[in-house]
Design an enzyme around this catalytic site. Structure first.
Site, PDB file in Angstrom:
ATOM      1  N   ARG A   1      -9.490  17.967  56.921  1.00  0.00           N
ATOM      2  CA  ARG A   1      -8.676  18.817  56.048  1.00  0.00           C
ATOM      3  C   ARG A   1      -7.992  19.969  56.796  1.00  0.00           C
ATOM      4  NH1 ARG A   1     -11.959  19.096  50.286  1.00  0.00           N
ATOM      5  NH2 ARG A   1     -11.810  16.875  49.855  1.00  0.00           N
TER       6      ARG A   1
ATOM      7  N   ASP B   1     -11.240  30.126  39.045  1.00  0.00           N
ATOM      8  CA  ASP B   1     -11.492  29.192  40.146  1.00  0.00           C
ATOM      9  C   ASP B   1     -11.346  29.951  41.454  1.00  0.00           C
ATOM     10  OD1 ASP B   1     -11.721  25.960  40.286  1.00  0.00           O
ATOM     11  OD2 ASP B   1     -10.792  26.729  42.108  1.00  0.00           O
TER      12      ASP B   1
END
Length: 270
Positions: free
Chosen positions: A32, A142
């Site tokens: 990633r 979040d």
């Protein structure tokens, strides 16, 4: 390829700051971040982490979090929770809060918005014509700013909405011409307050919550971090309030006195 030393550095940083345990995810971390590091011409992962740790704006730390947190969710996920919420929790809350007409619901892992919008749809459907008399806005938080930007935009493909009942799709979404996409209608958007929040930080709530959805997020935490988070959740729930966690997650009730309703639905004693 990330070295063991570089990997340990990232693991320790993310664990200390966000409680997320990446110690078994070396390949994922490498995959990633590798392209981002190359694109910015950093020589290695250590140089990138030097930038992250010294960036006063916090932008590079946000990028790191955005890359490393998974935001896989979809409409109607674990729908049995919403059925229980509508069939049991909301009738109880409607009776309990009939004077103040205020419900406090927190979605603690909002991701790209599907879950909080689902909660909002259930609430709107449940209250019907009485809805305007109630304050039922949902706090949706979040850790990922990238996911929250998508959530606030409220644009989803036809494929993403395939499990949503046709009646809800027509009522709560509007088609964007010739794109195959749909946007959440403004009146539903106004039911959800999106905020960036790290679950490891002190909870900022002025009042306790009636219901907390904390689904499919504790899988990233080790046992001690999870226990600490659940203690905070318990303290910030109203007596009789409900906690929903992911159906594959577990909760150790020996240390936190939740009453078990179903394997992934818990209640604070009234």
């Amino acid at each position: 390829m990330i070295t063991d030393e570089e990997f340990r550095r990232i693991v320790v940083f993310v664990k200390q700051r966000y409680g997320i345990d990446l110690s078994q995810k070396k390949i994922i971390v490498n995959g990633r971040l590798e392209n981002y590091i190359k694109a910015n011409n950093w020589t290695d992962f250590n140089q990138f982490m030097d930038v992250v740790e010294n960036d006063k704006t916090g932008m590079q730390e946000k990028m790191l979090v955005n890359f490393l947190t998974t935001n896989h969710t979809y409409f109607m996920r674990e729908f049995e929770h919403f059925e229980y919420f509508r069939g049991v929790v909301l009738p109880w809350l409607k009776r309990k809060e009939s004077d103040k007409k205020e419900l406090r619901v927190w979605c603690g892992a909002a991701s790209t918005g599907e879950e909080p919008y689902m909660i909002a749809m259930v609430l709107t459907d449940f209250f019907g014509l009485e809805h305007k008399q109630w304050d039922t806005r949902i706090l949706a938080t979040d850790i990922s700013t990238q996911a929250l930007q998508q959530a606030i935009g409220g644009i989803y493909t036809n494929e993403q909405l395939k499990n949503v009942p046709e009646q809800w799709k027509n009522h709560f979404f509007k088609s964007i011409a010739r794109t195959g996409q749909y946007m959440v209608k403004e009146n539903l958007k106004q039911e959800v307050i999106f905020r960036q929040f790290n679950l490891m930080d002190p909870f900022p709530f002025k009042k306790r919550m009636h219901t907390i959805f904390l689904r499919n997020v504790m899988i990233y935490f080790d046992k001690a971090t999870k226990q600490e988070l659940l203690r905070k959740v318990y303290d910030y729930l109203e007596p009789g309030g409900y906690l929903f966690i992911g159906t594959t997650e577990t909760l150790d009730r020996n240390s936190i006195p939740f009453e078990i309703i179903q394997p992934s639905i818990f209640r604070k004693q009234e």
